[in-house]
Each structure stands twice: as C-alpha cells, then as structure tokens.
Scaffold this active site. Structure first.
Site, PDB file in Angstrom:
ATOM      1  N   GLU A   7      -5.533   0.688   5.809  1.00  0.00           N
ATOM      2  CA  GLU A   7      -5.621   1.128   7.208  1.00  0.00           C
ATOM      3  C   GLU A   7      -6.724   0.381   7.949  1.00  0.00           C
ATOM      4  OE1 GLU A   7      -3.562   2.777   8.840  1.00  0.00           O
ATOM      5  OE2 GLU A   7      -2.316   3.590   7.246  1.00  0.00           O
TER       6      GLU A   7
ATOM      7  N   TYR B 123      -8.184   7.808  13.920  1.00  0.00           N
ATOM      8  CA  TYR B 123      -6.933   7.233  13.437  1.00  0.00           C
ATOM      9  C   TYR B 123      -6.949   7.073  11.909  1.00  0.00           C
ATOM     10  CZ  TYR B 123      -3.655   3.796  11.903  1.00  0.00           C
ATOM     11  OH  TYR B 123      -2.693   3.167  11.170  1.00  0.00           O
TER      12      TYR B 123
ATOM     13  N   TYR C 211     -12.734  -9.883  12.452  1.00  0.00           N
ATOM     14  CA  TYR C 211     -13.327  -8.570  12.732  1.00  0.00           C
ATOM     15  C   TYR C 211     -14.123  -8.078  11.513  1.00  0.00           C
ATOM     16  CZ  TYR C 211     -10.179  -8.654  16.714  1.00  0.00           C
ATOM     17  OH  TYR C 211      -9.520  -9.009  17.853  1.00  0.00           O
TER      18      TYR C 211
ATOM     19  N   CYS D 213      15.796  10.084  23.986  1.00  0.00           N
ATOM     20  CA  CYS D 213      14.731   9.318  24.625  1.00  0.00           C
ATOM     21  C   CYS D 213      14.955   9.219  26.139  1.00  0.00           C
ATOM     22  CB  CYS D 213      14.684   7.934  23.983  1.00  0.00           C
ATOM     23  SG  CYS D 213      13.501   6.845  24.760  1.00  0.00           S
TER      24      CYS D 213
ATOM     25  N   TRP E 195       0.821  -1.213   0.000  1.00  0.00           N
ATOM     26  CA  TRP E 195       0.000   0.000   0.000  1.00  0.00           C
ATOM     27  C   TRP E 195       0.855   1.263   0.000  1.00  0.00           C
ATOM     28  CZ3 TRP E 195      -0.530  -4.077   3.392  1.00  0.00           C
ATOM     29  CH2 TRP E 195       0.152  -3.965   4.599  1.00  0.00           C
ATOM     30  N   ARG E 196       2.184   1.100   0.138  1.00  0.00           N
ATOM     31  CA  ARG E 196       3.042   2.294   0.132  1.00  0.00           C
ATOM     32  C   ARG E 196       3.444   2.701  -1.274  1.00  0.00           C
ATOM     33  NH1 ARG E 196       6.716   1.006   5.391  1.00  0.00           N
ATOM     34  NH2 ARG E 196       5.183   1.723   6.903  1.00  0.00           N
TER      35      ARG E 196
ATOM     36  N   ASP F 267      -1.581   5.546  16.858  1.00  0.00           N
ATOM     37  CA  ASP F 267      -1.988   4.140  16.998  1.00  0.00           C
ATOM     38  C   ASP F 267      -1.151   3.509  18.126  1.00  0.00           C
ATOM     39  OD1 ASP F 267       0.520   3.739  15.940  1.00  0.00           O
ATOM     40  OD2 ASP F 267      -0.110   2.284  14.439  1.00  0.00           O
TER      41      ASP F 267
ATOM     42  N   CYS G  15      11.233   0.232  18.078  1.00  0.00           N
ATOM     43  CA  CYS G  15      10.741   0.466  19.444  1.00  0.00           C
ATOM     44  C   CYS G  15       9.639  -0.551  19.742  1.00  0.00           C
ATOM     45  CB  CYS G  15      10.228   1.902  19.577  1.00  0.00           C
ATOM     46  SG  CYS G  15       9.997   2.395  21.282  1.00  0.00           S
TER      47      CYS G  15
ATOM     48  N   GLN H  96      -6.152  -3.992  14.257  1.00  0.00           N
ATOM     49  CA  GLN H  96      -6.209  -5.273  14.982  1.00  0.00           C
ATOM     50  C   GLN H  96      -5.582  -6.453  14.233  1.00  0.00           C
ATOM     51  OE1 GLN H  96     -10.007  -4.162  14.849  1.00  0.00           O
ATOM     52  NE2 GLN H  96     -10.478  -4.096  17.023  1.00  0.00           N
ATOM     53  N   THR H  97      -4.833  -6.193  13.153  1.00  0.00           N
ATOM     54  CA  THR H  97      -4.211  -7.294  12.414  1.00  0.00           C
ATOM     55  C   THR H  97      -2.784  -6.891  12.038  1.00  0.00           C
ATOM     56  OG1 THR H  97      -6.399  -7.744  11.490  1.00  0.00           O
ATOM     57  CG2 THR H  97      -4.554  -8.883  10.480  1.00  0.00           C
TER      58      THR H  97
HETATM   59 FE1  SF4 Z   1      12.126   3.378  21.767  1.00  0.00          FE
HETATM   60 FE2  SF4 Z   1      13.477   5.232  23.064  1.00  0.00          FE
HETATM   61 FE3  SF4 Z   1      14.630   2.932  22.556  1.00  0.00          FE
HETATM   62 FE4  SF4 Z   1      14.115   4.630  20.552  1.00  0.00          FE
HETATM   63  S1  SF4 Z   1      15.551   4.943  22.218  1.00  0.00           S
HETATM   64  S2  SF4 Z   1      13.769   2.417  20.562  1.00  0.00           S
HETATM   65  S3  SF4 Z   1      12.207   5.552  21.252  1.00  0.00           S
HETATM   66  S4  SF4 Z   1      12.873   3.272  23.867  1.00  0.00           S
END
Ligand code: SF4
Length: 363
Positions: A37, A119, A82, A207, A24-25, A137, A191, A42-43
């Site tokens: 989207e 969203y 769903y 962070c 889809w990109r 999200d 992350c 949920q998937t």
């Molecule tokens: Fe997540 Fe922070 Fe680690 Fe980046 S530095 S992956 S934002 S916890």
C-alpha cells in the site's frame, strides 16, 4: 439513494471473476499489505510489482526491515521515487519492533505509526484484520462520484465526507478487505479516467453518471496550479587516477534527503574550472518541472572534497540511493543503463554488507 447491499454483492461477484493476481494479494500478512500500500501511493501497479518483489525478497519481515540501515532501504527503494515513503516505512517498522506487539490491528491504532494515514490504515485493517472500514483512494473517488454524480471538488472537506459516507455504506461486513479492493479494482480496470467501459461494469444499471452520459465529467476538480520551472546546473567531476566521480549526499530536511546526486555548480565549498555541457535531463516532481544541466568540471588544486561528497565508481553508485535525475544523467553519459541503476539486483543485494557500503561511501 442506491441499494448498497445489492451493489456490494454485484461488485464482489465481479471482483471474484475479474481481479488481477497481484503479488500482494496472495497473502494477508499485514506487513506485506503495508509495504504494497505504501508503494502504491503515487505509483502505478505495473511499476510497483518488480520493486515490491525485490523489497520483500530483501526485507521479508518487519524485523528484517527494522534491522536494516536506512541507506540499504533507500538503495533497494531507489528508482521508485518519493523516498519519504521508504523512510517512514522503515521508521514505522522500527517502532513496531520496539513495541514488540506486531502491527496494530485497527485503523485507528495503525494511524499512530509514522507514514500511515487514513487510507493505508483502512487498507491494512480491512484486508489483514477484517475491520469493516472503507478505503478511499483516487480510484474509489472516481467511481463513487460517477455512481452518485457527486458534484464539487473531492479535495474540499464537505465533498470528501460525502464520498467517504458512500464508501462506508458499500463495505461488506463479511468481506471488508475484498469489497474495498473490488472498488479500487473497478476504478483501475473499468471505471477509468478516460473512456470508462460502462458496458462491462457491474453497476451499469445503477450509475447516475452513465445514465446521463456524463461519466467523464466526474470527479470534478479545481484547476491545477501551473508547473513551476526549476533550472539546475550540476558538475561531472571525474578523478584522473581511477575514473571515479563525485557524488554528494542531499542534506536532511531537503527534498530527497539522504539520496545522492552530482554536486551543484553553485556550491561555495568546491573550487572548480567548469567545462562544456555533457548531459541534460528534464523531469517532473509534483508541480515542479526540473531541468538539470550537467557540465564537466575539474577541481582546482589543492581542493578538499567536502564531507558530504564522495568519490564513487559506477558499482558503488549502484549501491547508493540516487535521485531520478542522477540516474538519468548517468544513463545519458553511457555509464550505466537506466535499468542498471533503477535496480539493485537481488544477487548484489545479498552480497552487500551495509556497514561496508557505508565505509566505502562515507569514509
Ligand atoms: Fe464508472 Fe458508472 Fe461507467 Fe460503472 S457505469 S464504469 S461506475 S461510469
């Protein structure tokens, strides 16, 4: 407070290097983004890809989707779960077609369509129409609560607002769709909920959760409610003459409405002699742990088949939208493989005359 423009620049640079080439990109067609989207709610991405490709091959435009009967849409969606999402998508397509103006171009107007919440509206508006609105999200919530160590349950309105405000500061005015997708991609690839790869993160020096070695403590969540167990008994009733079996349509306004399943054993309008257990399955939907036991049964003579039930062959069952439990039970019975039933192959779909399917299954 973090330097948002600098963060966004680093995030976009990382995204330009690292993003996955998802189907889809390759397009900014708002309909295709809408479909993707909705499916991604949920998937997981990996699970969505084959369904997305099949759905788009079958319904390449809003007009194609709006013009199809809901039974056919549910059939192509079958296996993704769903199903309310598919119904809403179809209703939205019909509404757009009736208005004859194409999809609305702003997040506010998109939310007037059925099934499009904040969203999905923000995703379509930013990706397809460059509106600088933030998408929030689960991935975004995880990344941002870690970035700024936002305490509290994100389901609580005040905390949610704080996350939305942070997300809004990070939207790039020139590339809003990309900055939104980059943030979601960061949550999906780097992350992650467990063992985030902070050493590969473009925000590692900013962070606060990383600085305090607390990444996995965010987002904070209220304890989940316990799973509710539901036990059901369904019936495998096979016709003597042609080995068809009985399926019944789930009534409107019930969970999985419009899908087909084996008749429940406690139906008062089916008079049967119940035999041994032939299959059992367990599966979980939201907070329900459902166990279905399938017992063989014979109809007492004479018994009229209720109006909402039909005799079907395995081939006809494949053209219906089946519940997940029904597909698993058929697989256990050796009547079909999971993949047979989770997919409506394009070559079959191309041959399907929806009105004929309805006649075969509803007459
Ligand atoms: Fe997540 Fe922070 Fe680690 Fe980046 S530095 S992956 S934002 S916890």
């Amino acid at each position: 407070m973090v330097d948002s423009p600098a963060l966004t620049r680093r995030l976009l640079a990382w995204y330009d290097r690292s993003r996955r080439p998802l189907p889809w990109r390759s397009s900014r067609d708002p309909y295709l983004i809408w479909v993707s989207e909705v499916m991604l709610q949920q998937t997981t991405v990996l699970a969505v890809i084959p369904y997305y490709q099949r759905f788009i091959a079958r319904f390449p435009t809003i007009e194609a989707l709006a013009g199809a009967p809901i039974e056919e849409v549910l059939s192509v969606w079958s296996g993704l779960g769903y199903y309310r999402r598919a119904r809403m998508l179809w209703q939205g397509a019909r509404q757009v077609q009736a208005l004859r103006g194409g999809l609305p171009r702003t997040a506010a107007d998109l939310q007037l369509l059925p099934g499009i919440g904040p969203y999905t509206a923000a995703a379509i508006a930013s990706i397809a129409f460059d509106e600088p609105v933030a998408v929030v999200d689960g991935n975004v919530i995880r990344v941002l609560t870690r970035l700024e160590r936002i305490d509290g349950d994100p389901a609580v309105r005040k905390i949610r607002r704080q996350i939305e405000a942070t997300a809004a500061r990070l939207v790039d005015p020139q590339r809003p769709g990309d900055s939104n997708q980059a943030l979601m991609e960061l949550g999906a690839l780097i992350c992650t909920p467990r063992a985030p790869q902070c050493s590969s993160c473009p925000w590692q020096s900013d962070c606060t959760a990383r600085r305090h070695d607390q990444a996995e403590m965010y987002p904070q969540k209220a304890p989940r409610p316990a799973l509710t167990k539901i036990e059901r008994v369904a019936l495998w009733i096979e016709s003597d003459k042609d080995q068809r079996f009985l399926l019944c349509r789930i009534p409107d306004r019930q969970v999985n409405a419009g899908l087909w399943e084996f008749p429940a054993a406690d139906r008062s309008d089916l008079s049967v002699r119940i035999g041994p257990v032939v299959a059992t399955v367990k599966h979980t939907i939201t907070r329900y742990r459902i166990s279905v036991t399938l017992q063989s049964a014979e109809l007492e003579q004479p018994t009229r088949v209720p109006d909402d039930c039909r005799w079907v062959s395995i081939g006809e069952a494949q053209l219906l939208g089946l519940t997940s439990a029904t597909r698993k039970l058929l697989s256990q019975l050796g009547r079909a493989t999971q993949s047979d039933l989770s997919e409506l192959p394009a070559q079959v779909a191309d041959r399907v005359d929806p009105s004929r399917v309805r006649q075969q299954t509803e007459s």
